[in-house]
Design an enzyme around this catalytic site. Structure first.
Site, short mmCIF file in Angstrom:
data_model
loop_
_atom_site.label_atom_id
_atom_site.label_comp_id
_atom_site.label_asym_id
_atom_site.label_seq_id
_atom_site.Cartn_x
_atom_site.Cartn_y
_atom_site.Cartn_z
N LEU A 91 0.82 -1.21 0.00
CA LEU A 91 0.00 0.00 0.00
C LEU A 91 0.86 1.26 0.00
O LEU A 91 1.87 1.33 0.71
CB LEU A 91 -0.91 0.03 1.23
CG LEU A 91 -1.98 -1.05 1.34
CD1 LEU A 91 -2.71 -0.91 2.67
CD2 LEU A 91 -2.96 -0.97 0.18
N CYS A 92 0.47 2.24 -0.81
CA CYS A 92 1.09 3.56 -0.78
C CYS A 92 -0.03 4.58 -0.88
O CYS A 92 -1.19 4.24 -0.67
CB CYS A 92 2.12 3.72 -1.90
SG CYS A 92 1.39 3.79 -3.55
N ALA A 93 0.30 5.83 -1.19
CA ALA A 93 -0.73 6.87 -1.22
C ALA A 93 -1.61 6.79 -2.47
O ALA A 93 -2.81 7.07 -2.41
CB ALA A 93 -0.09 8.25 -1.12
N TYR A 110 -3.66 3.29 -0.04
CA TYR A 110 -4.19 3.28 1.32
C TYR A 110 -5.54 4.00 1.33
O TYR A 110 -5.67 5.11 0.83
CB TYR A 110 -3.23 3.98 2.27
CG TYR A 110 -3.63 3.80 3.73
CD1 TYR A 110 -3.10 2.77 4.49
CD2 TYR A 110 -4.55 4.66 4.33
CE1 TYR A 110 -3.47 2.59 5.81
CE2 TYR A 110 -4.94 4.49 5.65
CZ TYR A 110 -4.40 3.46 6.39
OH TYR A 110 -4.79 3.27 7.70
#
Length: 574
Positions: A478-480, A510
């Site tokens: 997960l990242c932005a 995320y």
């Protein structure tokens, strides 16, 4: 000699002052992280993320409908009407959609802090929020719905509806204000009756607000709140306002906190509403003059990522002499071209690096100021269309503003200005790296000619990777925005194929993971979202999922070493 000594002293003094300044700023990192984890800001961010497919879907049709007109091509009227119909029933009702998605995301965040046997029904909350939003944005009954506020103009009302709805549900659920059914009644029917009171109270709260606003102001809540905040929006659209917004984004990121997660939710309503307003102005033959738009952020203020870093990897490749910056430039120029600049930020590193503090803040501010000058003075149209954030910035700027010669000129000007801003700082940092590399080379040469007993030589063995596991390991990264996470997910996929490890990997953003996380055995947080570790850990612990938060240099190293990435995952399952 004296000049060289004076220069060295000046350089040392400047570095000392900059380090002290950064240390003071870094002390605020826990506060910044706390803000980024605020559940209301998170609900706005995640609510928009959930509604993004509709926004991007509509952008395809609006481009097809509008760009030909700019180029002097007249589309058949029936075909044009069909395109606008699709746009109006997707982007045109985006506030309605956001009222539901924001309410659901907020309810999920609230549920994590609720007692185990008391949970808010996310589906019921979405329905109640939609009805509440309609109450806050509808005209008089004789006129039907205020369709103008179903789109981006009604987003502020959508947020209010979502926040009120969730808090009313929370109040009712915690105090067990509900209709209790006999235990023999099926669960689905029982839940329906349990939601009657909170649904009714939430909608009635919106009715009361709407009635009060209409009594005193003679208009809907959606229109009143925009009128009330218009002076603030006007100030934010000025030179000082846009400088603060994109300077703050860069400042937060510089200390390691994902800046857009803090700043963008606060301006989300206006940056999307202004795009719609600009489009209507353009269609009416007027100047699309609102500067503060989502495109200003994606393709100007964060051109190539936060810090306006599009030019940086290319400058590394063209002018850097150190091995480190050459390698970083080679590895990062492609992702940075698509606005994924974490490989650059953490591998250079730019984060908390005194050499890059000034250009990292100055370049975004210079960009948005130049853009505003082109719009205000040279009468170039501002952004009228929403394009995917990963569109290369030059293309996004040209298409998003309606394709004009001024936009093309602006692209080259921004690239030149950013290069001028970054270049001296890159050269200074490159010189320091060259000194370090020369010192390291001298040490290695000395050690190579110094007799060393064979028994004293240490060979670092690379950890062996198990070829197989008893069961598949499903990993979610997960990242932005799902860009950086894809890099590690791809590395894991490649490493699994090379080693035979039974690992599958997926990338996500995320906020969009809540429904799918139960399907995974491990979740890896990229550096820009590792501040959410404590929030998501409550969910992973409940589901029995392993959770790992990574740091910048560590993450970038894993993306470049597929077998090492596999070994990293396997180390948590030994």
């Amino acid at each position: 000699m004296l000049n060289l000594l004076s220069f060295a002293k000046l350089r040392f003094l400047g570095s000392f002052i900059m380090n002290k300044l950064i240390q003071q700023i870094e002390k605020g990192k826990p506060f910044f992280e706390k803000i980024s984890r605020n559940i209301y800001l998170g609900a706005i961010r995640d609510g928009f993320l959930a509604a993004m497919p509709a926004i991007l879907f509509s952008s395809i049709f609006i481009l097809i409908a509008s760009v030909p007109d700019v180029l002097g091509i007249k589309l058949p009227e029936d075909f044009s009407s069909w395109l606008w119909k699709i746009y109006n029933y997707s982007m045109g009702v985006v506030a309605l959609l956001v009222s539901a998605t924001t309410a659901r995301c907020l309810a999920e965040s609230v549920n994590r802090k609720m007692p185990g046997n008391k949970k808010i029904n996310a589906v019921s909350v979405m329905l109640a929020s939609i009805v509440s939003f309609l109450m806050l944005s509808a005209d008089e009954i004789k006129d039907g719905l205020a369709t103008g506020y179903m789109g981006t103009k009604g987003i502020l009302a959508a947020f209010v509806a979502a926040f009120i709805t969730v808090n009313v549900y929370k109040f009712c659920v915690l105090r067990d204000i509900t209709i209790k059914m006999p235990k023999e009644v099926p669960g689905t029917i029982s839940q329906t009756f349990r939601d009657i009171f909170p649904f009714s109270f939430a909608v009635f709260a919106a009715v009361i607000i709407d009635t009060i606003i209409r009594h005193f102001f003679g208009t809907s809540f959606a229109e009143a709140v925009i009128t009330l905040l218009q002076p603030l929006f006007t100030a934010a659209d000025g030179y000082l306002g846009i400088a603060i917004i994109w300077g703050a984004m860069a400042l937060f990121w510089f200390v390691g906190v994902h800046g857009p997660s803090i700043v963008e939710p606060a301006i989300a309503a206006i940056i999307y509403a202004n795009v719609e307003t600009n489009l209507q102005l353009f269609k009416a033959g007027e100047h699309a003059s609102n500067v503060l738009t989502v495109g200003l952020g994606n393709f100007v203020g964060t051109m190539g990522g936060t810090g306006a870093t599009l030019v940086v990897p290319y400058l590394f490749l063209l002018f850097a002499k150190s091995k480190q910056l050459k390698a970083v430039g080679k590895a990062s120029f492609i992702p940075v071209s698509f606005a994924v600049n974490e490989p650059l930020l953490f591998a250079t590193p730019i984060i908390l690096n005194p050499y890059f503090f000034i250009p990292f803040l100055l370049a975004p501010i210079a960009n948005v100021w130049i853009f505003k000058f082109f719009v205000d003075v040279l009468q170039m149209n501002s952004f009228m269309y929403v394009l995917p954030w990963a569109t290369p910035a030059p293309i996004g700027l040209i298409l998003g503003t309606g394709v004009s010669l001024l936009a093309v000129v602006l692209v080259f000007l921004l690239i030149a200005v950013d290069a001028i801003i970054y270049f001296p700082f890159i050269k200074a940092y490159d010189a320091s790296l060259l000194e370090e590399e020369a010192e390291n080379a001298a040490i290695e040469e000395f050690e190579s000619i110094t007799p060393v007993k064979a028994a004293e030589k240490v060979v670092e063995a690379k950890p062996a990777v198990k070829a197989t596991t008893d069961k598949p390991i499903n990993v979610l990264v997960l990242c932005a925005g799902a860009g950086t996470s894809a890099m590690l997910a791809n590395a894991l996929t490649e490493g699994a194929a090379a080693t035979g490890a039974n690992i599958t990997a997926s990338a996500g953003a995320y906020g969009s993971h809540y429904e799918i996380m139960k399907n995974f055995d491990m979740i890896v947080l990229a550096p820009q979202v590792n501040s959410f570790y404590e929030d998501i850990k409550k969910d992973t612990d409940a589901l029995g999922i392993k959770l790992v938060a990574t740091k910048g240099a560590e993450y970038i190293k894993l993306t470049r070493d597929p077998e090492g990435a596999v070994a990293f995952v396997m180390s948590y399952f030994d």
